[in-house]
Design a protein around this motif. Structure first.
Motif, mmCIF file in Angstrom:
data_model
loop_
_atom_site.group_PDB
_atom_site.id
_atom_site.type_symbol
_atom_site.label_atom_id
_atom_site.label_comp_id
_atom_site.label_asym_id
_atom_site.label_seq_id
_atom_site.Cartn_x
_atom_site.Cartn_y
_atom_site.Cartn_z
ATOM 1 N N GLU A 312 0.830 -1.210 0.000
ATOM 2 C CA GLU A 312 0.000 0.000 0.000
ATOM 3 C C GLU A 312 0.869 1.267 0.000
ATOM 4 O O GLU A 312 0.599 2.213 -0.752
ATOM 5 N N LEU A 332 -12.626 3.482 -0.370
ATOM 6 C CA LEU A 332 -12.789 2.684 0.841
ATOM 7 C C LEU A 332 -13.160 3.561 2.026
ATOM 8 O O LEU A 332 -13.322 3.083 3.133
ATOM 9 N N PRO A 334 -14.861 5.222 4.805
ATOM 10 C CA PRO A 334 -16.149 4.963 5.449
ATOM 11 C C PRO A 334 -17.015 6.218 5.500
ATOM 12 O O PRO A 334 -16.516 7.341 5.373
ATOM 13 N N LYS A 335 -18.303 5.998 5.689
ATOM 14 C CA LYS A 335 -19.253 7.114 5.678
ATOM 15 C C LYS A 335 -19.059 8.017 6.897
ATOM 16 O O LYS A 335 -19.193 9.219 6.812
ATOM 17 N N PRO A 339 -14.190 5.401 14.710
ATOM 18 C CA PRO A 339 -14.347 5.671 16.139
ATOM 19 C C PRO A 339 -13.003 5.607 16.845
ATOM 20 O O PRO A 339 -12.089 4.927 16.387
ATOM 21 N N LEU A 341 -10.701 4.161 19.466
ATOM 22 C CA LEU A 341 -10.673 2.898 20.197
ATOM 23 C C LEU A 341 -9.541 2.939 21.210
ATOM 24 O O LEU A 341 -8.498 3.532 20.956
ATOM 25 N N ARG B 54 -2.238 -15.550 3.359
ATOM 26 C CA ARG B 54 -2.646 -15.401 1.950
ATOM 27 C C ARG B 54 -2.487 -16.732 1.223
ATOM 28 O O ARG B 54 -1.427 -17.351 1.277
ATOM 29 N N MET B 63 1.956 -9.373 3.247
ATOM 30 C CA MET B 63 0.938 -8.599 3.962
ATOM 31 C C MET B 63 -0.217 -8.234 3.033
ATOM 32 O O MET B 63 -0.015 -7.912 1.869
ATOM 33 N N GLU B 65 -3.126 -5.843 1.766
ATOM 34 C CA GLU B 65 -3.361 -4.402 1.753
ATOM 35 C C GLU B 65 -4.698 -4.058 2.404
ATOM 36 O O GLU B 65 -5.625 -4.860 2.398
ATOM 37 N N LYS B 66 -4.763 -2.843 2.889
ATOM 38 C CA LYS B 66 -6.023 -2.315 3.402
ATOM 39 C C LYS B 66 -7.086 -2.414 2.303
ATOM 40 O O LYS B 66 -6.809 -2.107 1.151
ATOM 41 N N GLY B 67 -8.264 -2.875 2.667
ATOM 42 C CA GLY B 67 -9.333 -2.983 1.674
ATOM 43 C C GLY B 67 -9.272 -4.246 0.839
ATOM 44 O O GLY B 67 -10.010 -4.386 -0.132
ATOM 45 N N GLU B 68 -8.392 -5.187 1.184
ATOM 46 C CA GLU B 68 -8.246 -6.404 0.383
ATOM 47 C C GLU B 68 -8.537 -7.674 1.188
ATOM 48 O O GLU B 68 -8.360 -8.787 0.680
ATOM 49 N N GLU B 79 -10.227 -5.784 18.885
ATOM 50 C CA GLU B 79 -9.247 -5.906 17.805
ATOM 51 C C GLU B 79 -9.943 -6.018 16.449
ATOM 52 O O GLU B 79 -9.445 -5.524 15.442
ATOM 53 N N ALA B 81 -12.662 -4.515 15.647
ATOM 54 C CA ALA B 81 -13.030 -3.139 15.282
ATOM 55 C C ALA B 81 -11.810 -2.366 14.790
ATOM 56 O O ALA B 81 -11.873 -1.612 13.816
ATOM 57 N N ARG B 82 -10.685 -2.595 15.452
ATOM 58 C CA ARG B 82 -9.463 -1.849 15.124
ATOM 59 C C ARG B 82 -9.017 -2.126 13.689
ATOM 60 O O ARG B 82 -8.468 -1.262 13.021
ATOM 61 N N LEU B 87 -10.953 -4.761 5.741
ATOM 62 C CA LEU B 87 -11.928 -5.556 4.978
ATOM 63 C C LEU B 87 -12.146 -4.969 3.595
ATOM 64 O O LEU B 87 -12.202 -3.756 3.416
ATOM 65 N N PRO B 89 -14.794 -4.324 0.534
ATOM 66 C CA PRO B 89 -16.248 -4.140 0.570
ATOM 67 C C PRO B 89 -16.924 -5.501 0.385
ATOM 68 O O PRO B 89 -16.610 -6.241 -0.545
ATOM 69 N N THR B 121 -18.971 -0.084 13.447
ATOM 70 C CA THR B 121 -17.666 0.119 12.806
ATOM 71 C C THR B 121 -17.455 -0.880 11.670
ATOM 72 O O THR B 121 -17.039 -0.511 10.563
ATOM 73 N N ALA B 123 -19.737 -2.452 10.067
ATOM 74 C CA ALA B 123 -20.765 -2.273 9.034
ATOM 75 C C ALA B 123 -20.407 -1.171 8.034
ATOM 76 O O ALA B 123 -21.019 -1.074 6.965
ATOM 77 N N GLU B 124 -19.423 -0.360 8.367
ATOM 78 C CA GLU B 124 -18.939 0.630 7.403
ATOM 79 C C GLU B 124 -18.332 -0.068 6.184
ATOM 80 O O GLU B 124 -18.210 0.519 5.112
ATOM 81 N N TYR B 125 -17.907 -1.305 6.370
ATOM 82 C CA TYR B 125 -17.182 -2.001 5.308
ATOM 83 C C TYR B 125 -17.929 -3.199 4.759
ATOM 84 O O TYR B 125 -17.700 -3.615 3.640
#
Lengths: 600, 202
Positions: A312, A332, A334-335, A339, A341, B54, B63, B65-68, B79, B81-82, B87, B89, B121, B123-125
């Motif tokens: 990335e 990506l 979010p809306k 939050p 944490l 993977r 690693m 990537e974010k969003g993958e 954790e 949530a963190r 994730l 979509p 949190t 559900a945003e993804y």
């Protein structure tokens, strides 16, 4: 046979198959598992050395004795071993000598970030670096061959993300057996580095590098992949994997020979592509080497110089620099904003024997001066060191003033005293760290008539790296009993007259001993002894809080014990985590005597 | 053979590393190229533990990537949530009913979030969020440490490999003392997934 191996396991297996006869190391993340893995194999000698300098000196001797030798360490370990490293570069070797340096980009578990590729250049020693476990395994064989052919130690550099990443390895070799038998050939001109001999060897070093420059041109593990010629990417280590992932269509040149670099191969690659970039972690090492060839190349003008890379980061940097088009991926974002944490910082374990001492240090020595403030009268300075106890810098313990490098706490404390700082300094370090580099500092205190108080937190192991033995434990790397070096005998032998061993879980004894030593105008050593909670086999019945007695003063929370939390404003203890009477420090802190052994 | 990206997150001592080691080996034994990597270091003293696994035809970066991330396995709720933003979509979040409150949430200003907050949190993804009774199932099989096996079992229901493809490798890896109870935890985890998916829809 296919095996899933971490880079460290692959290095160990590669060395084993290359016929390594002696392996030595001091534990340090991310290198520790190399020696741990190899120590489980038969037909070789493995040891935990007292520190990296000694490890390399043992390695030097073994290699002079004609056998293949492996010395492994973390990046800062090579700083400790720098003296023998330069020395053995000068003398060269007979048996293959491979020094593995495991760097830690991103400082996952290190006090600093450094790019040890520079050691190869400054030491005039060839360096290899794998991009995955397969290459880690394969390169070990090459490293030993190069060492013997070119009369040189060889550096194999790895990084956290190679050391601790598991990838598929085709294990296709057996242990080499047709190797030199141990024996020493007298050769003062080679091994006795008086100036007249060293000057001769100095020429041999330069001639060696010239030969190696030619050798690496055809090195089979460097790989050129020609695809789209608009962009050519040169990369090494794990950064190669990110480069392949991000620049999917580009041409790639993977380098496993980091020093010296294959100049002609790079020239050929540069001629094939319109634009040349280097993707590498940390310093622009390859980039500068390539630029010195007169080739136009970029890299660190858009790739971060600090920290670990990942796909990335590389992708974003390349987009920003206009090398890649902006991604067409859906947004990506979010809306609503993410939050907040609560953070999960690393912390000392439940039942940790370091907690009580650090709690007392906090209570006695930190009566108010916050960060940036001059100490008040009566406060003291806590110089600290490298180990689990360094976690005591975080609240609520917050009981440390320094942490620099192995063993530095003692020298720092003496320096503060000799500078005339009115507040006393107490040095705090672990048993393994004391063995590694604290002994010489303590001798220096005695010789120079300091009045330093040194607290050795003796948990009987090298805990932070996963419980390795050291001379104070009397247990070898293979788990066998060996001669134990007793801390109290050692420090008495150095000339410390005031030596006290206290129970690491006895708050009162710790407090009174520290107070007494502070008033003492001669040097003193306090050994706070108690086993690492992760090694305790018999824990007592867990402690519990009598909710009716708890007055919600939260004194127990000041210990930072992960087993203690709050429920409805009252303290509660997690029975699963609590070590009970094997610790019992919270019960000593509670002013209401509300904490006691569970009667359930 | 589809690529599979799994991010396993939790805290030290919950078997995240064992689970990710096992999952990587299972992938290798079933013909995938695999890579797996952990964020550890000082994390082993109570910090977060993160494992990337993977599977693919050829895996480059260890690693994800974010969003993958296709599957986020939260061995601990905070954790999960963190790491929600990792994730992809529509990826799947599988979260164990495990709560470990960090010291900073006890004496600090930011409280430990409720499950409802964690769900928001995530559900945003994705809308594929499963809170699973992993602790209960692990206790049912008489092996409270088998939460990680329940998690793997639940995950297996989403992937093409047959149950034996998983359990064959596990049998070789697990110590005899915990072998049967761990396999049972795995199978119960898979069953739980089938029930929950049929209620919720795929």
């Amino acid at each position: 046979m296919k095996q899933l191996l971490s880079g460290n396991e692959a290095i160990a297996l590669g060395a084993y198959h290359a016929g390594v006869a002696v392996a030595t190391a001091y534990p340090g993340t991310p290198s520790t598992e190399i020696l741990q893995s190899i120590a489980r194999m038969d037909g070789l000698y493995a040891e935990w050395a007292i520190n990296e300098k000694v490890a390399l000196e043992v390695g030097m001797g073994a290699a002079y004795g004609g056998v293949r030798t492996l010395v492994s360490m973390k990046h800062v370990g090579l700083n400790v071993a720098a003296d023998p490293f330069f020395a053995v570069s000068t003398t060269g070797t007979i048996g293959g000598l491979v020094i593995v340096s495991c760097d830690d980009p991103g400082e996952h578990s290190s006090q600093g970030e450094q790019d040890n590729r520079h050691f190869a250049k400054i030491g005039k020693v060839p360096m290899l670096e794998p991009t995955d476990s397969q290459e880690a395994y394969d390169l070990m064989g090459w490293a030993f061959d190069i060492s013997e052919e070119f009369d040189t130690p060889v550096l194999l550099r790895s990084t956290t993300r190679i050391c601790h990443c598991k990838t598929v390895v085709n294990v296709n070799k057996e242990r080499k057996s047709d190797l030199r038998q141990p024996g020493f050939q007298r050769s003062p001109a080679k091994y006795v580095m008086v100036p007249s001999n060293a000057r001769v060897r100095r020429h041999a070093m330069e001639e060696r590098i010239v030969k190696l420059r030619a050798y690496v041109e055809d090195f089979p593990l460097n790989e050129m992949v020609l695809a789209d010629r608009k962009l050519g990417v040169i990369s090494n280590g794990v950064a190669y994997q990110y480069a392949r992932e991000v620049f999917k269509d580009a041409s790639h040149l993977k380098l496993t020979t980091i020093y010296p670099i294959p100049a002609n191969l790079i020239r050929r690659f540069a001629q094939e592509v319109d634009r040349l970039i280097v993707i590498e972690e940390l310093d622009p090492f390859l980039e500068e080497e390539i630029r010195c060839l007169g080739i136009q190349v970029t890299g660190k003008d858009f790739i971060p110089i600090i920290g670990e890379l990942n796909a990335e980061i590389v992708e974003n940097a390349a987009v920003e620099a206009g090398i890649l088009p902006a991604p067409s991926k859906p947004s990506l974002r979010p809306k609503s904003p993410a939050p907040q944490l609560p953070a999960r910082r690393p912390q000392l374990c439940a039942g940790c024997p370091h907690v009580a001492t650090e709690y007392v240090l906090r209570k006695l020595g930190f009566s108010g001066a916050g960060s940036g403030k001059e100490l008040k009268k009566g406060e003291f300075i806590v110089t600290s060191d490298i180990g689990c106890y360094t976690l005591g810098v975080y609240p609520p313990l917050a009981a440390l003033d320094t942490c620099a490098c192995m063993g530095a706490s003692i020298g720092q404390a003496l320096g503060l005293e000799k500078a005339g700082v009115p507040n006393k300094a107490i040095a705090v370090l672990g048993d393994s760290t004391f063995m590694h580099s604290g002994i010489t500092g303590l001798i220096n205190v005695v010789y120079n008539q300091g009045n330093t108080t040194v607290i050795i937190l003796d948990n009987g192991t090298t805990a932070m790296t996963g419980h390795q033995g050291h001379p104070g434990t009397g247990i070898s790397v293979t788990g066998k009993k060996t001669q134990q070096v007793k801390l109290e005998t050692l420090v008495e032998g150095i000339g410390i007259k005031d030596v006290t061993v206290v129970d690491a879980f006895d708050l009162k004894a710790i407090e009174s001993t520290i107070k007494r030593c502070l008033d003492n105008d001669e040097p003193s050593v306090i050994i706070a002894r108690g086993p690492c909670s992760l090694t305790v086999k018999t824990r007592g019945a867990p402690f519990e809080v009598d909710a009716d007695e708890c007055i919600s003063c939260y004194d127990c929370l000041d210990l930072g014990c992960p087993a203690i939390s709050l429920s409805e404003d009252k303290a509660v203890i997690d029975a699963g985590m609590c070590l009970g009477s094997a610790c019992g420090v919270c019960a000593q802190v509670c002013p209401q005597e509300a904490i006691s052994e569970s009667r359930k | 053979m589809n690529d599979v990206n799994v991010l396993m997150v939790g805290v030290g001592g919950h078997g995240v590393i064992l689970a990710s080691d096992g999952m990587a080996e299972i992938g290798m034994n079933n013909g995938y190229d695999v890579k797996k990597t952990d964020s550890l270091g000082m994390a082993q003293r109570g910090g977060s533990v993160v494992s990337h696994v993977r599977w693919g035809k050829h895996v480059y970066s260890p690693m994800i990537e974010k969003g993958e991330v296709d599957f986020l396995l939260g061995f601990e709720q905070l954790e999960a949530a963190r790491w929600a933003s990792y994730l992809r979509p529509g990826g799947v979040a599988i979260v164990a009913d495990v709560v470990v409150i960090p010291i900073s949430a006890i004496d600090g200003k930011i409280p430990y979030p409720s499950w409802d907050e964690i769900k928001v949190t995530l559900a945003e993804y994705t809308d594929q969020i499963y809170l699973i009774p992993a602790t209960r199932i692990a206790e049912e099989v008489g092996n409270p440490r088998a939460v990680n096996m329940v998690m793997l079992g639940f995950l297996s229901a989403f992937l093409a490999l047959k149950p034996e493809a998983w359990t064959d490798t596990m049998r070789l890896r697990l110590p005899p003392k915990f072998r049967d109870s761990s396999i049972e935890a795995f199978i119960k985890g898979a069953d739980e997934a089938k029930t929950m998916i049929s209620v919720k829809g795929p």
